[in-house]
Design an enzyme around this catalytic site. Sequence first.
Site, PDB file in Angstrom:
ATOM      1  N   ASP A   1      -2.027  -1.104   7.582  1.00  0.00           N
ATOM      2  CA  ASP A   1      -1.457  -1.861   6.466  1.00  0.00           C
ATOM      3  C   ASP A   1      -2.235  -3.146   6.184  1.00  0.00           C
ATOM      4  O   ASP A   1      -2.547  -3.465   5.033  1.00  0.00           O
ATOM      5  CB  ASP A   1       0.019  -2.184   6.750  1.00  0.00           C
ATOM      6  CG  ASP A   1       0.847  -0.928   6.967  1.00  0.00           C
ATOM      7  OD1 ASP A   1       0.319   0.173   6.745  1.00  0.00           O
ATOM      8  OD2 ASP A   1       2.017  -1.057   7.370  1.00  0.00           O
TER       9      ASP A   1
ATOM     10  N   GLY B   1      11.420  -3.032   2.841  1.00  0.00           N
ATOM     11  CA  GLY B   1      12.028  -1.853   3.442  1.00  0.00           C
ATOM     12  C   GLY B   1      11.685  -0.570   2.699  1.00  0.00           C
ATOM     13  O   GLY B   1      12.298   0.467   2.934  1.00  0.00           O
TER      14      GLY B   1
ATOM     15  N   ARG C   1       0.842  -1.207   0.000  1.00  0.00           N
ATOM     16  CA  ARG C   1       0.000   0.000   0.000  1.00  0.00           C
ATOM     17  C   ARG C   1       0.873   1.251   0.000  1.00  0.00           C
ATOM     18  O   ARG C   1       2.043   1.226   0.383  1.00  0.00           O
ATOM     19  CB  ARG C   1      -0.924   0.042   1.217  1.00  0.00           C
ATOM     20  CG  ARG C   1      -0.214   0.085   2.577  1.00  0.00           C
ATOM     21  CD  ARG C   1      -0.074   1.448   3.179  1.00  0.00           C
ATOM     22  NE  ARG C   1       0.773   1.458   4.348  1.00  0.00           N
ATOM     23  CZ  ARG C   1       2.065   1.737   4.341  1.00  0.00           C
ATOM     24  NH1 ARG C   1       2.678   2.033   3.205  1.00  0.00           N
ATOM     25  NH2 ARG C   1       2.776   1.720   5.455  1.00  0.00           N
TER      26      ARG C   1
ATOM     27  N   GLY D   1       8.782   0.974   2.841  1.00  0.00           N
ATOM     28  CA  GLY D   1       7.713   1.736   3.505  1.00  0.00           C
ATOM     29  C   GLY D   1       6.379   1.589   2.790  1.00  0.00           C
ATOM     30  O   GLY D   1       5.485   2.417   2.949  1.00  0.00           O
TER      31      GLY D   1
ATOM     32  N   TYR E   1      10.241   3.287  15.994  1.00  0.00           N
ATOM     33  CA  TYR E   1       8.780   3.162  15.903  1.00  0.00           C
ATOM     34  C   TYR E   1       8.152   2.925  17.289  1.00  0.00           C
ATOM     35  O   TYR E   1       7.251   3.669  17.693  1.00  0.00           O
ATOM     36  CB  TYR E   1       8.404   2.053  14.910  1.00  0.00           C
ATOM     37  CG  TYR E   1       6.936   1.979  14.587  1.00  0.00           C
ATOM     38  CD1 TYR E   1       6.404   2.619  13.468  1.00  0.00           C
ATOM     39  CD2 TYR E   1       6.056   1.278  15.408  1.00  0.00           C
ATOM     40  CE1 TYR E   1       5.046   2.538  13.169  1.00  0.00           C
ATOM     41  CE2 TYR E   1       4.709   1.195  15.123  1.00  0.00           C
ATOM     42  CZ  TYR E   1       4.212   1.827  13.998  1.00  0.00           C
ATOM     43  OH  TYR E   1       2.874   1.760  13.705  1.00  0.00           O
TER      44      TYR E   1
HETATM   45  C1  GAF Z   1       4.034   1.388   9.556  1.00  0.00           C
HETATM   46  C2  GAF Z   1       3.020   0.689  10.466  1.00  0.00           C
HETATM   47  F1  GAF Z   1       2.994  -0.652  10.206  1.00  0.00           F
HETATM   48  C3  GAF Z   1       1.630   1.282  10.287  1.00  0.00           C
HETATM   49  O1  GAF Z   1       0.738   0.682  11.192  1.00  0.00           O
HETATM   50  C4  GAF Z   1       1.653   2.805  10.456  1.00  0.00           C
HETATM   51  O2  GAF Z   1       1.770   3.146  11.806  1.00  0.00           O
HETATM   52  C5  GAF Z   1       2.759   3.432   9.607  1.00  0.00           C
HETATM   53  O3  GAF Z   1       4.019   2.788   9.831  1.00  0.00           O
HETATM   54  C6  GAF Z   1       2.922   4.905   9.884  1.00  0.00           C
HETATM   55  O4  GAF Z   1       1.777   5.589   9.526  1.00  0.00           O
HETATM   56  O5  GAF Z   1       3.732   1.133   8.225  1.00  0.00           O
END
Ligand code: GAF
Length: 392
Positions: free
Chosen positions: A185, A133, A35, A135, A235
């Site tokens: 996601d 990787g 996505r 994103g 994260y």
């Molecule tokens: C990553 C995470 F897996 C998502 O859930 C989301 O938080 C994103 O970072 C940031 O928007 O893809």
Amino acid sequence: MAASIEEKRITNFARQNFIKLFGNGDICAVAAPGRVNLIGEHTDYNAGFVLPMALPLVTVMVGRQTNSNICRISTLAENVDQPRTIELQLPSEKDQLAPGEPSWANYVKGVMANYKGKLCSFDAVIASSVPVGGGVSSSAALEVATYMFLDQISQDNGNFSLKDKALACQKAEHDFASMPCGIMDQFVSFMAKEGHALFIDCRSMESKLVPMNDPGLSVLVTNSNVRHELTGSEYPTRRRQCEEAAHALGKTSLRDATIKELEGHKHELFDEVYRRARHVIGEIQRTEESVLALENGDYTCFGKLMIASHNSLRDDFQVSCVELDELVDIALSVKGVYGSRMTGGGFGGCTVTLLKTEAINHLQDAIKIKYSGSATCYICTPCDGARRVRLD
Ligand code: GAF
């Protein structure tokens, strides 16, 4: 890039390799997309809004059920740690499954452990065009493809809702990849629809399809082809900081907080925590506004919101990097570009740019000439979520 062409290419590749490894016979195939998030970054785990769309890039899983009590799973994905094939004893209880080496298999094992139907033994091959990787959610594409595959071969898949399946895949990522991700996601990889972005309320888990099929409008995803090592550790830190801010404001999540309330508590918060919260509160509002803009065909407004999102991710949330900033600056220097921003978790990976279709070549040329690294561009139309693939 038409989804069907990409899907066919990857599926045939996986199928040929499956036959080499496990022999011919009845084979089924599923595909799950990566996505790109148009706006609403780092808002999903704050119970906020997101606006992703599914890409033509997919992960496919081909294979069949066996009666051997052994699961043999092989990956053709690039950049995987060795070995490429694993053999697992079919567990009598799902909780006997545990993460380990090789790390790529943890996504598959995690989904098997959280699968809601009845597990059976199988042989399978995985192939993918979703850059790892980048994103653009290669992990969720693998989890969702695995879930779809198990559903296809299971004698008893229990008919669960897509929402339940997305939650099972999210739990797989939490427990087997130690990544405390939000739901965006997995949700979009299951539920996306061709020609639409998907506006998701990550608190109620309700969603709305937003048409995105204007031929004059294009989406360019640009992979910086860099990945800074910070992603894994930063994260969870961001997530904790958001929770800390919500707690200080007396809220269950930052979804319920306003900028005014945040300002009122500024003196109690570490500057970093304050800035993280300022990003999230602003981003949730921008995402709501962006949906209206898209529905009204106001791409100029949408583009401005994307730019504000990028600036906030760079300055307040601090998850961008020089390469992503550079790609955004290049995009914004091209006539016909409405907006551009980093997309996904950050610290490398991709940018997403909304632009007039007539400006695509100019933008790609500008990236080639001006970007200090070597980028990969994907012109993307919004595609369908996970599906069974017909084999010819
Ligand atoms: C990553 C995470 F897996 C998502 O859930 C989301 O938080 C994103 O970072 C940031 O928007 O893809």
